[in-house]
Write a protein that holds these residues in place. Structure first.
Motif, PDB file in Angstrom:
ATOM      1  N   THR A   1       0.816  -1.213   0.000  1.00  0.00           N
ATOM      2  CA  THR A   1       0.000   0.000   0.000  1.00  0.00           C
ATOM      3  C   THR A   1       0.856   1.272   0.000  1.00  0.00           C
ATOM      4  N   ILE A   2       0.549   2.172  -0.928  1.00  0.00           N
ATOM      5  CA  ILE A   2       1.201   3.486  -0.940  1.00  0.00           C
ATOM      6  C   ILE A   2       0.282   4.456  -0.207  1.00  0.00           C
ATOM      7  N   ASN A   3       0.753   4.980   0.903  1.00  0.00           N
ATOM      8  CA  ASN A   3      -0.093   5.842   1.724  1.00  0.00           C
ATOM      9  C   ASN A   3      -0.083   7.285   1.221  1.00  0.00           C
ATOM     10  N   PRO A   4      -1.212   7.999   1.421  1.00  0.00           N
ATOM     11  CA  PRO A   4      -1.304   9.400   0.963  1.00  0.00           C
ATOM     12  C   PRO A   4      -0.529  10.331   1.889  1.00  0.00           C
ATOM     13  N   VAL A   5       0.790  10.304   1.748  1.00  0.00           N
ATOM     14  CA  VAL A   5       1.671  11.008   2.676  1.00  0.00           C
ATOM     15  C   VAL A   5       1.461  12.523   2.632  1.00  0.00           C
ATOM     16  N   GLU A   6       1.242  13.040   1.427  1.00  0.00           N
ATOM     17  CA  GLU A   6       1.077  14.491   1.281  1.00  0.00           C
ATOM     18  C   GLU A   6      -0.142  14.982   2.084  1.00  0.00           C
ATOM     19  N   GLU A   7      -1.234  14.218   1.953  1.00  0.00           N
ATOM     20  CA  GLU A   7      -2.470  14.567   2.670  1.00  0.00           C
ATOM     21  C   GLU A   7      -2.272  14.435   4.182  1.00  0.00           C
ATOM     22  N   ILE A   8      -1.573  13.370   4.593  1.00  0.00           N
ATOM     23  CA  ILE A   8      -1.360  13.140   6.027  1.00  0.00           C
ATOM     24  C   ILE A   8      -0.426  14.206   6.596  1.00  0.00           C
ATOM     25  N   ALA A   9       0.549  14.634   5.793  1.00  0.00           N
ATOM     26  CA  ALA A   9       1.452  15.705   6.238  1.00  0.00           C
ATOM     27  C   ALA A   9       0.664  16.992   6.496  1.00  0.00           C
ATOM     28  N   ARG A  10      -0.263  17.280   5.590  1.00  0.00           N
ATOM     29  CA  ARG A  10      -1.094  18.488   5.745  1.00  0.00           C
ATOM     30  C   ARG A  10      -1.894  18.404   7.050  1.00  0.00           C
ATOM     31  N   LYS A  11      -2.471  17.237   7.291  1.00  0.00           N
ATOM     32  CA  LYS A  11      -3.290  17.066   8.500  1.00  0.00           C
ATOM     33  C   LYS A  11      -2.435  17.127   9.763  1.00  0.00           C
ATOM     34  N   ALA A  12      -1.245  16.546   9.689  1.00  0.00           N
ATOM     35  CA  ALA A  12      -0.354  16.570  10.859  1.00  0.00           C
ATOM     36  C   ALA A  12       0.027  18.017  11.187  1.00  0.00           C
ATOM     37  N   HIS A  13       0.413  18.756  10.151  1.00  0.00           N
ATOM     38  CA  HIS A  13       0.834  20.135  10.377  1.00  0.00           C
ATOM     39  C   HIS A  13      -0.315  20.995  10.897  1.00  0.00           C
TER      40      HIS A  13
ATOM     41  N   GLN B   1       6.743   3.186 -13.396  1.00  0.00           N
ATOM     42  CA  GLN B   1       5.855   2.730 -14.475  1.00  0.00           C
ATOM     43  C   GLN B   1       6.080   1.241 -14.773  1.00  0.00           C
ATOM     44  N   HIS B   2       7.342   0.837 -14.807  1.00  0.00           N
ATOM     45  CA  HIS B   2       7.655  -0.578 -15.037  1.00  0.00           C
ATOM     46  C   HIS B   2       7.031  -1.446 -13.939  1.00  0.00           C
ATOM     47  N   GLU B   3       7.132  -0.989 -12.710  1.00  0.00           N
ATOM     48  CA  GLU B   3       6.612  -1.793 -11.598  1.00  0.00           C
ATOM     49  C   GLU B   3       5.084  -1.822 -11.589  1.00  0.00           C
ATOM     50  N   ILE B   4       4.454  -0.748 -12.043  1.00  0.00           N
ATOM     51  CA  ILE B   4       2.987  -0.766 -12.159  1.00  0.00           C
ATOM     52  C   ILE B   4       2.577  -1.845 -13.159  1.00  0.00           C
ATOM     53  N   GLU B   5       3.306  -1.919 -14.273  1.00  0.00           N
ATOM     54  CA  GLU B   5       2.955  -2.908 -15.308  1.00  0.00           C
ATOM     55  C   GLU B   5       3.165  -4.331 -14.803  1.00  0.00           C
ATOM     56  N   ILE B   6       4.301  -4.556 -14.134  1.00  0.00           N
ATOM     57  CA  ILE B   6       4.581  -5.893 -13.586  1.00  0.00           C
ATOM     58  C   ILE B   6       3.533  -6.253 -12.523  1.00  0.00           C
ATOM     59  N   THR B   7       3.198  -5.290 -11.685  1.00  0.00           N
ATOM     60  CA  THR B   7       2.238  -5.528 -10.606  1.00  0.00           C
ATOM     61  C   THR B   7       0.853  -5.841 -11.171  1.00  0.00           C
TER      62      THR B   7
ATOM     63  N   PHE C   1      -2.980 -10.351   0.113  1.00  0.00           N
ATOM     64  CA  PHE C   1      -3.220  -9.274   1.066  1.00  0.00           C
ATOM     65  C   PHE C   1      -2.872  -7.934   0.420  1.00  0.00           C
ATOM     66  N   GLY C   2      -3.670  -6.923   0.736  1.00  0.00           N
ATOM     67  CA  GLY C   2      -3.358  -5.583   0.240  1.00  0.00           C
ATOM     68  C   GLY C   2      -4.219  -5.168  -0.934  1.00  0.00           C
ATOM     69  N   PRO C   3      -4.064  -3.916  -1.378  1.00  0.00           N
ATOM     70  CA  PRO C   3      -4.890  -3.361  -2.449  1.00  0.00           C
ATOM     71  C   PRO C   3      -4.771  -4.151  -3.765  1.00  0.00           C
ATOM     72  N   ARG C   4      -5.809  -4.120  -4.576  1.00  0.00           N
ATOM     73  CA  ARG C   4      -5.813  -4.808  -5.873  1.00  0.00           C
ATOM     74  C   ARG C   4      -5.541  -3.868  -7.028  1.00  0.00           C
ATOM     75  N   ASN C   5      -5.466  -2.581  -6.730  1.00  0.00           N
ATOM     76  CA  ASN C   5      -5.234  -1.591  -7.767  1.00  0.00           C
ATOM     77  C   ASN C   5      -3.729  -1.327  -7.874  1.00  0.00           C
ATOM     78  N   PRO C   6      -3.128  -1.660  -9.037  1.00  0.00           N
ATOM     79  CA  PRO C   6      -1.667  -1.507  -9.155  1.00  0.00           C
ATOM     80  C   PRO C   6      -1.190  -0.066  -8.994  1.00  0.00           C
ATOM     81  N   HIS C   7      -2.091   0.903  -9.139  1.00  0.00           N
ATOM     82  CA  HIS C   7      -1.702   2.300  -8.954  1.00  0.00           C
ATOM     83  C   HIS C   7      -1.669   2.687  -7.478  1.00  0.00           C
ATOM     84  N   HIS C   8      -2.231   1.833  -6.639  1.00  0.00           N
ATOM     85  CA  HIS C   8      -2.273   2.128  -5.203  1.00  0.00           C
ATOM     86  C   HIS C   8      -1.212   1.363  -4.426  1.00  0.00           C
ATOM     87  N   LYS C   9      -0.465   0.524  -5.126  1.00  0.00           N
ATOM     88  CA  LYS C   9       0.495  -0.297  -4.384  1.00  0.00           C
ATOM     89  C   LYS C   9       1.795  -0.477  -5.153  1.00  0.00           C
ATOM     90  N   GLY C  10       2.839  -0.823  -4.412  1.00  0.00           N
ATOM     91  CA  GLY C  10       4.110  -1.168  -5.018  1.00  0.00           C
ATOM     92  C   GLY C  10       4.108  -2.642  -5.381  1.00  0.00           C
TER      93      GLY C  10
END
Lengths: 407, 131
Positions: free
Chosen positions: A178-190, A302-308, A324-333
């Motif tokens: 899972t790739i977490n929305p770090v930018e959004e979480i940073a905004r909320k933390a700040h 991009q290569h890893e999205i295709e492989i995933t 286990f984990g997300p099924r959308n290759p754009h949401h995960k490594g």
């Protein structure tokens, strides 16, 4: 056009066979393989200019210092740091997180303050905070994950209040991918006055990571997962925060002046680098960053999205496989953790090894996450910039063999 | 598939011998390996210091469970003195496969449980050999 075979040709290890089969290395989440350029950069240091860095008034030491500090400059550019003063060499991600826990945490947290982590953290982003909690009497709060492997963002909003002084969170889960929305979480933390530390052990090797665009405060990552050697990692921190922090370890190189009564500290980044550092390893990491930059991190991703995407589809056809984990290759490594019916992960990995396929089996240093999903162990196949579609086919074929053996 | 998962091991894994628990056992002991989650429990009924009956229960990889099944067959009817003499080599020889340092712990978990249950020996059998 990304030419994966041209990339593979730069990794000597792919010439070898395992159990009579070509090596299919699907364990890059544990550690990546190393391109020849990295190995040669380290060899060159030991063969031609091995010397200690800083203060040496001789040619070899000047060359070593230039290479060591030059690597720091390139690492800083790689993550878009404002200055190389913000790049602290550590042994690995674990040490980088511990540095923040000890140096920043002990100086800035008081009883009643809270640190917010998540249920998908690696042990290295759990245990340092538990130790700190027991030392300073802070509260450790944990954001749960959903059944499909995402952070529960509503829970995060509930748990993130003014008592939270630090959010410490993985950018990419080493189990779920899972790739977490770090930018959004940073905004909320700040917004509540908290700082944010990002565990980039899995993201920096696999994604473009820009510390200014993400607007984070600390980033921790390891060299050995990004084509570099073991024994070298990085803590990046915002300069004004690092300036205000007390040192981590005391010793040589981190001081300005020492008397028997007291000492004053060196400027950044050396304030946090006590003792003779891992010089060859830093130079090796610099070469790894050059290698990754030459490929382009957007192309790697991009290569890893295709492989995933390919692997998600192929694995969905393996009977009794639970992913286990997300099924959308754009949401995960490119991380596939799974169970195969009642077959124990060790047995899966042992059968795959007989086919020359390297995967990891166990709890992946994320026992709380295993407990969350009610399993003791999973098998994990992970991909990197050298992984091919054919290797995914080999994996799927071998998983059918596991079924035959244990049916 | 080579001898690593040869028929003998798979047979004991799929059809474990002496599987289950005993009512009112004289000895009952259980241990797990937190690293991989392998777990083995052994119940023993004694008569004149001999293992009159033995059952095991557990979960985990094929090596750990087959090894437990094989071990129960090896020691059933044996005296406690004979169990004391039993070495890790005896069990590994019976398994008939060569194992690396990680998987050897799977293979020896049942022997650890047996010895701990019988003698209160807590160490991993042969730990000193590859510490």
């Amino acid at each position: 056009m990304y030419d994966v075979n041209a990339v593979r040709a730069q990794f000597p290890v792919f010439q070898r066979k395992v159990n009579g089969k070509p090596l299919v290395y699907l364990d890059s989440t544990a550690t990546s393989q190393k391109p020849l350029a990295v190995i040669e950069a380290m060899d060159e240091f030991y063969l031609r200019y091995n010397s200690n860095v800083h203060r040496g008034i001789h040619t070899l030491s000047e060359e070593a210092t230039a290479a060591y500090e030059g690597a720091r400059e390139r690492i800083a550019r790689f993550i878009n740091a404002r200055s190389s003063r913000e790049v602290i060499y550590t042994r690995n991600t674990t040490e980088a997180i511990n540095l923040v826990a000890y140096a920043w945490g002990r100086a800035n947290l008081k009883p009643g303050d809270a640190v917010l982590i998540t249920e998908m953290e690696h042990h290295s982003n759990i245990v340092p905070w538990q130790i700190l909690r027991d030392l300073v009497d802070i509260e450790l709060r944990v954001v749960p994950v959903t059944d499909d492997g995402y952070l529960d963002m509503e829970a995060l909003d509930r748990l993130l209040d003014e008592r939270v002084k630090l959010v410490s969170i993985t950018h990419m889960s080493n189990v779920l991918g899972t790739i977490n929305p770090v930018e959004e979480i940073a905004r909320k933390a700040h917004a509540v006055g908290a700082l944010i530390l990002v565990d980039g052990a899995q993201s920096v090797p696999h994604l473009p990571v820009d510390v200014q665009a993400l607007d984070i405060d600390f980033l921790a990552f390891s060299g050995h997962k990004m084509c570099g050697p073991t024994g070298i990692g990085v803590l990046w921190g915002r300069e004004e925060i690092l300036e205000a922090m007390p040192p981590f370890m005391g010793g040589g190189d981190m001081i300005r002046r020492v008397t028997l009564e007291r000492s004053t500290w060196a400027d950044l980044p050396h304030k946090f680098e006590a003792g003779t550092p891992a010089i060859a390893e830093a130079i090796g990491l610099g070469a790894a960053v050059d290698f990754l930059s030459s490929l382009g991190m957007a192309n790697v991703r991009q290569h890893e999205i295709e492989i995933t995407a390919y692997a998600l589809e192929a694995l969905s056809e393996v009977p009794r496989l639970r992913l286990f984990g997300p099924r959308n290759p754009h949401h995960k490594g490119g991380v596939m953790a799974f169970t195969l019916g009642a077959v124990h992960a060790h047995d899966v990995a042992a059968v795959l090894d007989r086919e020359g396929i390297a995967v990891r089996a166990g709890h992946h240093c994320a026992q709380p996450l295993m407990q969350r999903y009610g399993v003791v162990a999973t098998t994990r196949a992970s991909f990197y910039l050298y992984t091919t579609f054919e290797e995914v086919d080999c994996l799927v074929e071998a998983l059918h063999k596991v079924e035959e053996v244990f049916a | 598939m080579d001898d690593f998962y040869r028929e003998y091991i798979l047979d004991h894994y799929k059809n474990p011998r002496n599987y289950g628990t005993l009512e009112n056992p004289d000895i009952s002991y259980e241990e797990d390996n937190p690293v991989c989650g392998d777990r083995v429990r052994i119940d023993i009924k004694l008569e004149d210091d001999r293992i009159a009956d033995i059952r095991f229960q557990g979960e985990g990889c094929a090596i750990s469970q087959a090894s437990a099944s094989i071990l129960t067959e090896m020691v059933k009817g044996k005296s406690l003195e004979e169990v004391r003499q039993l070495s890790k080599e005896d069990l590994l020889e019976q398994l008939g496969i060569s194992l690396g340092p990680v998987r050897i712990k799977c293979a020896l978990l049942s022997l650890k449980v047996l010895k701990a249950g019988v003698y209160g020996i807590r160490g991993w059998p042969g730990e000193e050999d590859h510490a």
